[in-house]
Motif scaffolding. Structure first.
Motif, PDB file in Angstrom:
ATOM      1  N   UNK A   1       8.100   5.977   6.031  1.00 43.52           N
ATOM      2  CA  UNK A   1       7.245   7.148   5.903  1.00 43.52           C
ATOM      3  C   UNK A   1       8.054   8.418   5.963  1.00 43.52           C
ATOM      4  N   UNK A   2       7.410   9.515   5.669  1.00 38.70           N
ATOM      5  CA  UNK A   2       8.108  10.784   5.748  1.00 38.70           C
ATOM      6  C   UNK A   2       7.197  11.942   5.436  1.00 38.70           C
TER       7      UNK A   2
ATOM      8  N   UNK B   1       4.686   4.317   2.910  1.00 37.93           N
ATOM      9  CA  UNK B   1       4.679   3.188   1.985  1.00 37.93           C
ATOM     10  C   UNK B   1       4.799   1.911   2.804  1.00 37.93           C
ATOM     11  N   UNK B   2       3.798   1.055   2.691  1.00 33.72           N
ATOM     12  CA  UNK B   2       3.783  -0.239   3.382  1.00 33.72           C
ATOM     13  C   UNK B   2       4.123  -1.301   2.340  1.00 33.72           C
TER      14      UNK B   2
ATOM     15  N   UNK C   1       0.846  -1.196   0.000  1.00 34.26           N
ATOM     16  CA  UNK C   1       0.000   0.000   0.000  1.00 34.26           C
ATOM     17  C   UNK C   1       0.882   1.247   0.000  1.00 34.26           C
ATOM     18  N   UNK C   2       0.468   2.263  -0.751  1.00 43.42           N
ATOM     19  CA  UNK C   2       1.142   3.557  -0.738  1.00 43.42           C
ATOM     20  C   UNK C   2       0.156   4.623  -0.283  1.00 43.42           C
ATOM     21  N   UNK C   3       0.557   5.412   0.700  1.00 41.16           N
ATOM     22  CA  UNK C   3      -0.316   6.431   1.287  1.00 41.16           C
ATOM     23  C   UNK C   3       0.317   7.808   1.060  1.00 41.16           C
TER      24      UNK C   3
ATOM     25  N   UNK D   1       8.259  10.263  -3.113  1.00 41.20           N
ATOM     26  CA  UNK D   1       7.732   8.896  -3.205  1.00 41.20           C
ATOM     27  C   UNK D   1       8.781   7.850  -3.560  1.00 41.20           C
ATOM     28  N   UNK D   2       9.694   8.163  -4.482  1.00 39.25           N
ATOM     29  CA  UNK D   2      10.709   7.183  -4.868  1.00 39.25           C
ATOM     30  C   UNK D   2      11.609   6.820  -3.694  1.00 39.25           C
TER      31      UNK D   2
END
Length: 411
Positions: A103-104, A56-57, A33-35, A77-78
Motif C-alpha cells: 500500500x501507499x 493492492x492485495x 483486489x486493488x483499492x 499503481x504500477x
C-alpha cells in the motif's frame, strides 16, 4: 523497464521453467483486489489537502495478505502492484503462511507535520479498515512510515473492530511489537550474505562492502556487518556519500547521521559523488535504497563480485543479463530482504498467542528461517539449472501455485 513490467517478466520466466498451466499462470498474476481511495485532511494552516491512497492485495492462497504501506511522492499503481506481487513470492520463499499486498499514499512525508501525518493515516485507515484484518490483510511499515504510523493504524482500526494488535506489524513494543523487529531486515541481510559467502568458502570478515542507503535497512546492515568483521568502504544516503578505503567507523557514522539528519559532512571519510557509489571497487554491493538503481547504463561498470538486494527490485532485468555474463552473483530481493517480513510473522504469532518472545529467540528463529530459505532456493537452482533470482522465483511461484490448486482452483 518499470517495476511492474520487470516483476511480471521474472514471474513469467519462472512459470515457464515450472511448466505452469497458462490459465493458472494468468490467475496468479492478476491481483486479488486493488483499492484506490481519496484521503482529504485539514492542514495545520486550515486549508484542505487531498492525497490518493492505494492498497493492492495480490494473493491470499497461502494465508492473510501481508505488506508494507509507504508514504512517498512517487507512489503510483504500477509500483504498488509490483511490490504487492513481490511480497507474494517473498513470503512463499520465506515459507511463512502469508500472501502478498502493498500500500501507499502519494505524499511527501517530510513536508507534513506530525499532526498532519496522523490525520492522513487515520483517514486512510477509515477508508480501508473493512478490507484489512488479522486474518485478511496485515499492513506494516515501509518507506516513509514507521512504528508510530502503525500505532495510529492500530488505534483507528480498533475503534471499528475492538483492540486488535495483530492487525499490523512493526508496532512499538509497548503496543505489542516484537523485540528485534527494528533490526530484522538488516539482520536478515546479514544472515543471507553469510549463507551466500559460505557457499564460496568465505565469511563476512575481510570482505569489502559498499552500501547504498542508510535508512533502517542500510544502517542496521552496516552495523551488523561491521560487528561481524566486514569492512564497509563506502556508503550513501539522500544527503551524500562517503568513502574510506580503510573502512568507515559505522558507530560514529550512525551517531553523525542521527545528529545531522544524514551522512553528509562526516569527517571519517572522503565525500564522493553519490552517483558513483554503485561502481566503487568492493567485494559485496548492497543496494538498500530505491528500486531500479542498477540498470543497463551502469551494470558494466559495477566491480562487485556479489550483489545483495537489500532494497526491493534494485536491479533491472537488462542489468541482470549484463551482470550474469560478468559472473556477478546476485542474491535477489525476495530472499535477501525477507528478514523484515519474517520477523513481522513472528510479531503476528506473538500477538495471536498473547505471549512475547525474548530478542534472542527472535534472532535465532530468524537465522533458521533465512538459512533454510537460502538452502531451498539453491535446491531449486539445481533442479531447474538457473541462477539465484530464478531459483527464488521458481520456489515462491511453485509454492503459491500448489496452494492455489490445493484450495480448489479449477482450470
Amino acid at each position: 523497464m518499470n517495476a511492474l513490467a520487470a516483476t511480471s517478466r521474472n514471474f513469467k520466466q519462472a512459470a515457464k521453467l515450472l511448466g505452469l498451466d497458462s490459465k493458472l499462470e494468468k490467475s496468479l498474476l492478476i491481483p486479488f483486489r486493488e483499492i484506490k481511495v481519496e484521503c482529504t485532511i485539514p492542514k495545520d494552516d486550515g486549508t484542505l489537502a487531498s492525497y490518493v491512497g492505494f492498497r493492492v492485495q495480490h494473493d491470499n492462497a497461502r494465508g492473510p495478505m501481508k505488506g508494507g504501506i509507504r508514504y512517498h511522492h512517487e507512489v503510483d499503481p504500477d509500483e504498488v502492484n509490483a511490490l504487492a506481487q513481490l511480497m507474494t513470492w517473498k513470503t512463499a520463499v520465506a515459507n511463512i503462511p502469508y500472501g502478498g499486498a502493498k500500500g501507499g499514499i502519494g505524499c511527501s512525508p517530510g513536508e507534513l507535520s506530525i499532526s498532519e501525518l496522523e490525520r492522513l493515516t487515520r483517514v486512510f485507515t477509515q477508508k480501508i479498515h473493512d478490507l484489512i484484518g488479522i486474518h485478511t490483510d496485515v499492513p506494516a511499515p515501509d518507506m516513509g512510515t514507521n512504528s508510530q504510523t502503525m500505532a495510529w493504524i492500530l488505534d483507528e482500526y480498533s475503534k471499528f473492530h475492538g483492540y486488535s494488535p495483530a492487525v499490523v506489524t512493526g508496532k512499538p513494543v509497548d503496543l505489542g511489537g516484537s523485540l528485534g523487529r527494528d533490526a530484522a531486515t538488516g539482520r536478515g541481510v546479514l544472515f543471507a550474505t553469510e549463507a551466500l559467502l559460505a557457499e564460496h568458502g568465505k565469511g563476512i570478515a575481510g570482505q569489502r562492502f559498499v552500501i547504498q542507503g542508510f535508512g533502517n535497512v542500510g544502517s542496521w546492515a552496516a552495523q551488523l556487518i561491521s560487528e561481524a568483521g566486514g569492512k564497509i568502504v563506502a556508503i550513501s544516503d539522500v544527503t551524500g556519500a562517503v568513502k574510506n578505503v580503510n573502512g568507515l567507523d559505522i558507530a560514529q557514522l550512525v551517531k553523525h547521521s542521527a545528529e545531522n539528519k544524514g551522512i553528509k559532512g562526516f569527517s571519517g571519510g572522503d565525500a564522493i559523488d553519490p552517483n558513483s557509489l554503485l561502481t566503487e571497487d568492493c567485494d559485496v554491493l548492497l543496494p538498500a535504497a530505491l528500486g531500479g538503481v542498477i540498470n543497463k547504463d551502469n551494470a558494466n561498470d559495477i566491480k562487485a563480485k556479489y550483489i545483495i538486494e537489500a532494497a526491493n527490485h534494485p536491479t533491472d532485468p537488462e542489468a541482470d543479463e549484463i551482470l550474469s555474463k560478468k559472473g556477478v552473483l546476485i542474491l535477489p530481493d525476495i530472499l535477501a530482504n525477507s528478514g523484515g517480513v519474517t520477523v513481522s510473522y513472528f510479531e503476528w504469532v506473538q500477538n495471536i498467542q498473547g505471549f512475547m518472545w525474548d530478542e534472542e529467540k527472535v534472532n535465532a528463529e530468524l537465522r533458521t528461517y533465512m538459512t533454510r530459505a537460502f538452502g531451498d532456493v539453491k535446491a531449486m537452482c539445481r533442479s531447474h539449472n538457473c541462477d539465484l533470482r530464478m531459483g527464488a522465483f521458481t520456489l515462491g511461484v511453485n509454492r503459491v501455485a500448489r496452494a492455489t490448486v490445493l484450495r480448489g482452483w479449477e482450470a
